[in-house]
Design an enzyme around this catalytic site. Structure first.
Site, PDB file in Angstrom:
ATOM      1  N   TYR A 138      33.608  33.627  25.219  1.00 10.07           N
ATOM      2  CA  TYR A 138      33.452  33.147  26.598  1.00 10.07           C
ATOM      3  C   TYR A 138      32.229  32.250  26.758  1.00 10.07           C
ATOM      4  O   TYR A 138      32.220  31.367  27.612  1.00 10.07           O
ATOM      5  CB  TYR A 138      33.293  34.334  27.551  1.00 10.07           C
ATOM      6  CG  TYR A 138      34.578  34.867  28.123  1.00 10.07           C
ATOM      7  CD1 TYR A 138      35.583  35.354  27.303  1.00 10.07           C
ATOM      8  CD2 TYR A 138      34.773  34.913  29.508  1.00 10.07           C
ATOM      9  CE1 TYR A 138      36.747  35.875  27.841  1.00 10.07           C
ATOM     10  CE2 TYR A 138      35.932  35.427  30.049  1.00 10.07           C
ATOM     11  CZ  TYR A 138      36.921  35.898  29.217  1.00 10.07           C
ATOM     12  OH  TYR A 138      38.068  36.405  29.760  1.00 10.07           O
ATOM     13  N   LYS A 189      38.788  43.040  15.617  1.00 11.19           N
ATOM     14  CA  LYS A 189      39.773  42.385  14.750  1.00 11.19           C
ATOM     15  C   LYS A 189      39.095  42.156  13.398  1.00 11.19           C
ATOM     16  O   LYS A 189      38.974  41.033  12.909  1.00 11.19           O
ATOM     17  CB  LYS A 189      40.239  41.076  15.411  1.00 11.19           C
ATOM     18  CG  LYS A 189      41.406  40.386  14.723  1.00 11.19           C
ATOM     19  CD  LYS A 189      42.733  41.112  14.857  1.00 11.19           C
ATOM     20  CE  LYS A 189      43.798  40.411  14.039  1.00 11.19           C
ATOM     21  NZ  LYS A 189      45.072  41.171  13.984  1.00 11.19           N
ATOM     22  N   ASP A 221      45.278  44.289  18.065  1.00 15.72           N
ATOM     23  CA  ASP A 221      46.741  44.204  18.219  1.00 15.72           C
ATOM     24  C   ASP A 221      47.346  45.608  18.263  1.00 15.72           C
ATOM     25  O   ASP A 221      48.213  45.900  19.093  1.00 15.72           O
ATOM     26  CB  ASP A 221      47.378  43.338  17.112  1.00 15.72           C
ATOM     27  CG  ASP A 221      46.930  43.701  15.704  1.00 15.72           C
ATOM     28  OD1 ASP A 221      45.962  44.480  15.541  1.00 15.72           O
ATOM     29  OD2 ASP A 221      47.578  43.218  14.741  1.00 15.72           O
ATOM     30  N   ASP A 245      39.043  41.722  28.219  1.00 17.53           N
ATOM     31  CA  ASP A 245      39.724  41.028  29.324  1.00 17.53           C
ATOM     32  C   ASP A 245      41.215  41.327  29.255  1.00 17.53           C
ATOM     33  O   ASP A 245      41.853  41.703  30.242  1.00 17.53           O
ATOM     34  CB  ASP A 245      39.468  39.518  29.207  1.00 17.53           C
ATOM     35  CG  ASP A 245      40.188  38.720  30.284  1.00 17.53           C
ATOM     36  OD1 ASP A 245      40.156  39.145  31.453  1.00 17.53           O
ATOM     37  OD2 ASP A 245      40.797  37.681  29.950  1.00 17.53           O
ATOM     38  N   ASP A 249      43.650  44.288  31.609  1.00 15.08           N
ATOM     39  CA  ASP A 249      44.821  43.932  32.432  1.00 15.08           C
ATOM     40  C   ASP A 249      46.020  44.776  32.007  1.00 15.08           C
ATOM     41  O   ASP A 249      46.784  45.260  32.837  1.00 15.08           O
ATOM     42  CB  ASP A 249      45.182  42.445  32.263  1.00 15.08           C
ATOM     43  CG  ASP A 249      44.584  41.564  33.356  1.00 15.08           C
ATOM     44  OD1 ASP A 249      43.490  41.904  33.846  1.00 15.08           O
ATOM     45  OD2 ASP A 249      45.213  40.543  33.705  1.00 15.08           O
TER      46      ASP A 249
HETATM   47  C1  IPM Z   1      38.327  39.128  34.715  1.00 18.23           C
HETATM   48  C2  IPM Z   1      38.884  37.751  34.946  1.00 18.23           C
HETATM   49  C3  IPM Z   1      37.821  36.734  34.569  1.00 18.23           C
HETATM   50  C4  IPM Z   1      37.527  36.907  33.098  1.00 18.23           C
HETATM   51  C5  IPM Z   1      38.164  35.266  34.901  1.00 18.23           C
HETATM   52  C6  IPM Z   1      38.535  35.091  36.356  1.00 18.23           C
HETATM   53  C7  IPM Z   1      37.042  34.340  34.532  1.00 18.23           C
HETATM   54  O1  IPM Z   1      40.070  37.565  34.242  1.00 18.23           O
HETATM   55  O2  IPM Z   1      37.308  39.468  35.350  1.00 18.23           O
HETATM   56  O3  IPM Z   1      38.905  39.858  33.929  1.00 18.23           O
HETATM   57  O4  IPM Z   1      38.236  36.340  32.244  1.00 18.23           O
HETATM   58  O5  IPM Z   1      36.577  37.619  32.780  1.00 18.23           O
HETATM   59 MG    MG Z   2      40.775  39.312  33.309  1.00 14.33          MG
END
Ligand code: IPM
Ligand code: MG
Length: 357
Positions: A138, A189, A221, A245, A249
């Site tokens: 990042y 990884k 993975d 990240d 999700d």
């Molecule tokens: C998160 C989001 C952010 C990230 C984006 C919006 C920059 O996806 O907080 O998980 O990738 O960290």
């Molecule tokens: Mg995110």
């Protein structure tokens, strides 16, 4: 207690408004709480030409904690990268050294049917993902676009972690595991990336200080697969910025909806930024449809981690459990037979439950 409120874009303002109503109840009861609002993300760009305007950063720096909504939207997609809403978020994380991102994935029993997995696979699920937030690909340099030797345009980014960076996030993982199920899974990884080999070595070395915590390692993975195969095998997961990240999700869907999950991003002293892990959902913005619970639960985390009021955090979390038990459901967590309530009505229900104590 001084709180910076950064509603951001899309559904951000409407969900943050419901969390602010929770703060109002606490203030009415006599808690010494003040807050101030500043624009951030696309709203920052609209107001001041910058996704993190100087006044917004200054307020965040001067506050004890920051409560944020979400940033981003199609309106801003064509802007150059440094003006995009997401950059505001990345910059505030970096500027405040918020390196430790805690993302709990907790399934409320009332929502077992909303999970994408079978109820028996997820009932009782309680995972904490500890994601490193200020390093990795990042922020790595060099990055950019260039012409390669063949004359073709290419893009490139750089992944890196230093040993101290790995140690400080791993420490957060070990400490968290110690307060929970005493199991830590480090995700990397290391079969491919040098960064991950170093990561694994540094985490393994630190484990000597935590003999009471059982450490395991998993390739990312496989971790992505195990999360949907048998998520309850995990207690605390510690991982880098990019893997965290993606896995957070994924884990959110186990808990029924991404609209339920709060997060904390902490510096070394425990000051933090609190935000729902979902995005700005421009498709439903302004329609009173978004689930405000992740933001309200983020406010609960704020009381626990930055404001040293675990009692208030417990009370807010109890109020949220109470409204779920009453059957209150926004669209994202509603079953086919549930009556769907809007953002504001869900806020009403939480406020009422909170007042009852
Ligand atoms: C998160 C989001 C952010 C990230 C984006 C919006 C920059 O996806 O907080 O998980 O990738 O960290
Ligand atoms: Mg995110």
């Amino acid at each position: 207690m001084r709180i910076a409120i950064l509603p951001g874009d899309g559904v951000g303002p409407e969900i943050v408004a419901q969390a602010v109503r929770v703060l109002e109840v606490l203030r009415e009861e006599g808690l010494t709480l003040t807050w101030q609002t500043e624009p951030m993300g696309g709203a920052g760009y609209d107001a001041a030409g910058d996704p993190l305007p100087p006044a917004t950063l200054a307020l965040a720096q001067a506050s004890d904690a920051i409560l944020m909504g979400a940033v981003g939207g199609p309106k801003y997609d064509a802007l150059p990268r440094d003006k995009r809403p997401e950059q505001g978020l990345l910059r505030i994380r970096k500027a405040l050294s918020l390196f430790a991102n805690l993302r709990p994935a907790l399934l409320y029993p009332e929502l077992a049917a909303a999970s994408s997995l079978k109820p028996e696979a997820v009932s009782g699920l309680d995972i904490l993902i500890v994601r490193e937030l200020t390093g990795d690909i990042y922020f790595g340099q060099p990055r950019g676009r260039r012409r390669n030797a063949q004359g073709d345009e290419e893009g490139f980014d750089t992944m890196h972690y230093s040993v101290p960076e790995v140690q400080r996030i791993a420490r957060v993982g070990f400490e968290a595991a110690r307060k929970r199920g005493r199991r830590l899974c480090s995700v990397d990884k290391a079969n491919v990336l040098d960064t991950s080999i170093l990561w694994r070595e540094a985490v393994t070395a630190l484990a000597k200080e935590y003999p009471d915590v059982e450490l395991s390692h998993m390739y990312v993975d496989n971790a992505a697969m195990q999360l949907v195969r048998n998520p309850k095998q995990f207690d605390v997961i510690v991982t880098g910025n990019m893997f965290g990240d993606i896995l957070s999700d994924e884990a959110s869907m186990l808990a029924g909806s991404i609209g339920m999950l709060p997060s904390a991003s902490l510096d070394a002293a425990g000051k933090g930024l609190y935000e729902p892990i979902h995005g700005s959902a421009p498709d439903i913005a302004g329609q009173d449809k978004a689930n405000p619970l992740a933001t309200i639960l983020s406010a609960a985390m704020m009381f626990r981690y930055s404001l040293a009021r675990a009692d208030i955090a417990d009370r807010i979390e109890r109020a949220v459990r109470g409204v779920l038990a009453q059957g209150q459901r926004t669209g994202d967590i509603a079953g086919p037979r549930d009556k769907v309530v809007g953002t504001r009505a869900m806020g009403d229900a939480v406020v009422a439950a909170l007042r009852q104590r």
